[in-house]
Structure formats: structure tokens, C-alpha cells
Write a protein that holds these residues in place. Structure first.
Motif, PDB file in Angstrom:
ATOM      1  N   ILE A  81       1.668  -1.427   7.219  1.00 21.11           N
ATOM      2  CA  ILE A  81       1.409  -0.536   6.085  1.00 21.11           C
ATOM      3  C   ILE A  81       2.399   0.618   6.135  1.00 21.11           C
ATOM      4  O   ILE A  81       2.408   1.393   7.098  1.00 21.11           O
ATOM      5  N   PRO A  82       3.232   0.757   5.111  1.00 24.26           N
ATOM      6  CA  PRO A  82       4.153   1.893   5.081  1.00 24.26           C
ATOM      7  C   PRO A  82       3.356   3.211   5.125  1.00 24.26           C
ATOM      8  O   PRO A  82       2.300   3.321   4.517  1.00 24.26           O
ATOM      9  N   SER A  83       3.836   4.165   5.865  1.00 21.66           N
ATOM     10  CA  SER A  83       3.203   5.489   5.978  1.00 21.66           C
ATOM     11  C   SER A  83       1.826   5.459   6.635  1.00 21.66           C
ATOM     12  O   SER A  83       1.030   6.366   6.431  1.00 21.66           O
ATOM     13  N   ALA A  84       1.539   4.434   7.409  1.00 19.53           N
ATOM     14  CA  ALA A  84       0.256   4.381   8.107  1.00 19.53           C
ATOM     15  C   ALA A  84       0.341   5.136   9.421  1.00 19.53           C
ATOM     16  O   ALA A  84       1.383   5.168  10.076  1.00 19.53           O
ATOM     17  N   SER A  85      -0.769   5.741   9.785  1.00 19.40           N
ATOM     18  CA  SER A  85      -0.925   6.377  11.087  1.00 19.40           C
ATOM     19  C   SER A  85      -1.937   5.566  11.873  1.00 19.40           C
ATOM     20  O   SER A  85      -2.885   5.018  11.305  1.00 19.40           O
ATOM     21  N   ILE A 133       0.860  -1.195   0.000  1.00 20.66           N
ATOM     22  CA  ILE A 133       0.000   0.000   0.000  1.00 20.66           C
ATOM     23  C   ILE A 133       0.891   1.238   0.000  1.00 20.66           C
ATOM     24  O   ILE A 133       1.770   1.383   0.853  1.00 20.66           O
ATOM     25  N   LYS A 134       0.667   2.119  -0.948  1.00 20.17           N
ATOM     26  CA  LYS A 134       1.475   3.333  -1.088  1.00 20.17           C
ATOM     27  C   LYS A 134       0.777   4.570  -0.535  1.00 20.17           C
ATOM     28  O   LYS A 134       1.419   5.553  -0.220  1.00 20.17           O
ATOM     29  N   ALA A 135      -0.539   4.541  -0.439  1.00 19.35           N
ATOM     30  CA  ALA A 135      -1.310   5.700   0.020  1.00 19.35           C
ATOM     31  C   ALA A 135      -1.139   5.898   1.517  1.00 19.35           C
ATOM     32  O   ALA A 135      -1.000   4.935   2.278  1.00 19.35           O
ATOM     33  N   GLU A 136      -1.147   7.165   1.929  1.00 16.49           N
ATOM     34  CA  GLU A 136      -1.175   7.439   3.364  1.00 16.49           C
ATOM     35  C   GLU A 136      -2.458   6.824   3.906  1.00 16.49           C
ATOM     36  O   GLU A 136      -3.511   6.931   3.292  1.00 16.49           O
ATOM     37  N   THR A 137      -2.344   6.165   5.041  1.00 21.17           N
ATOM     38  CA  THR A 137      -3.454   5.373   5.563  1.00 21.17           C
ATOM     39  C   THR A 137      -3.653   5.679   7.037  1.00 21.17           C
ATOM     40  O   THR A 137      -2.689   5.778   7.790  1.00 21.17           O
ATOM     41  N   LEU A 138      -4.907   5.809   7.434  1.00 20.70           N
ATOM     42  CA  LEU A 138      -5.250   5.961   8.831  1.00 20.70           C
ATOM     43  C   LEU A 138      -5.923   4.681   9.294  1.00 20.70           C
ATOM     44  O   LEU A 138      -6.916   4.247   8.706  1.00 20.70           O
ATOM     45  N   SER A 140      -5.175  -3.825  15.064  1.00 22.29           N
ATOM     46  CA  SER A 140      -5.011  -2.550  14.357  1.00 22.29           C
ATOM     47  C   SER A 140      -3.586  -2.034  14.494  1.00 22.29           C
ATOM     48  O   SER A 140      -3.038  -1.467  13.546  1.00 22.29           O
ATOM     49  N   ARG A 141      -2.990  -2.237  15.655  1.00 23.65           N
ATOM     50  CA  ARG A 141      -1.583  -1.845  15.821  1.00 23.65           C
ATOM     51  C   ARG A 141      -0.702  -2.621  14.840  1.00 23.65           C
ATOM     52  O   ARG A 141       0.184  -2.053  14.200  1.00 23.65           O
ATOM     53  N   ASN A 142      -0.952  -3.919  14.739  1.00 21.24           N
ATOM     54  CA  ASN A 142      -0.181  -4.753  13.807  1.00 21.24           C
ATOM     55  C   ASN A 142      -0.398  -4.313  12.363  1.00 21.24           C
ATOM     56  O   ASN A 142       0.557  -4.252  11.575  1.00 21.24           O
ATOM     57  N   LEU A 143      -1.637  -4.003  12.015  1.00 16.01           N
ATOM     58  CA  LEU A 143      -1.947  -3.558  10.665  1.00 16.01           C
ATOM     59  C   LEU A 143      -1.235  -2.247  10.346  1.00 16.01           C
ATOM     60  O   LEU A 143      -0.621  -2.105   9.286  1.00 16.01           O
ATOM     61  N   ALA A 144      -1.274  -1.306  11.268  1.00 17.51           N
ATOM     62  CA  ALA A 144      -0.622  -0.012  11.047  1.00 17.51           C
ATOM     63  C   ALA A 144       0.890  -0.174  10.875  1.00 17.51           C
ATOM     64  O   ALA A 144       1.500   0.534  10.068  1.00 17.51           O
ATOM     65  N   LYS A 145       1.488  -1.100  11.606  1.00 24.04           N
ATOM     66  CA  LYS A 145       2.923  -1.349  11.459  1.00 24.04           C
ATOM     67  C   LYS A 145       3.257  -1.968  10.105  1.00 24.04           C
ATOM     68  O   LYS A 145       4.343  -1.764   9.576  1.00 24.04           O
TER      69      LYS A 145
END
Length: 66
Positions: free
Chosen positions: A31-35, A4-9, A24-29
């Protein structure tokens, strides 16, 4: 998800018993550039139960503040 290249929340409630916040913590880690936004006392329906905090997180993300 690593592609995934898009900024993600990724938003989660810290009291979600359906999908634990750790997922959700694992998912955010992963995805590059995820918040990650964690809504205090939020359950699985945090977007309804904690609508103001949820909306603030989304608006902050869109404004580039997260």
C-alpha cells in the motif's frame, strides 16, 4: 491494494498466530503511503490484549507521528 491513495496504518501483533505478522508487513509494503505498527508480544487480539499500546499507535498515526 496498490491503488489505495489514503494514508493507511497497518497494525499487527508480533505474536499473532492467526494472521502472521509477515502478512501485515507484506500488506504495508503493497500500500503506497502505508505505515506499519508492530505491537510487541501482541497476539491476534492485540487491540484488547495490548489496548494501551494499540491505542498509542493509532493516536500517533492520527497525529502524523508514525
Amino acid at each position: 491494494v496498490g491503488a489505495i491513495k489514503a494514508e493507511t496504518l497497518v497494525l499487527t501483533g508480533d505474536s499473532d498466530h492467526v494472521v502472521p505478522a509477515q502478512n501485515s508487513r507484506n500488506l504495508a509494503k503493497a500500500i503506497p503511503s502505508a505505515s506499519l505498527g508492530v505491537i510487541a508480544d501482541g497476539g491476534h487480539m492485540a487491540f484488547i490484549e495490548n489496548a494501551n499500546e494499540f491505542n498509542c499507535c493509532v493516536l500517533d498515526f492520527l497525529a502524523g507521528e508514525i
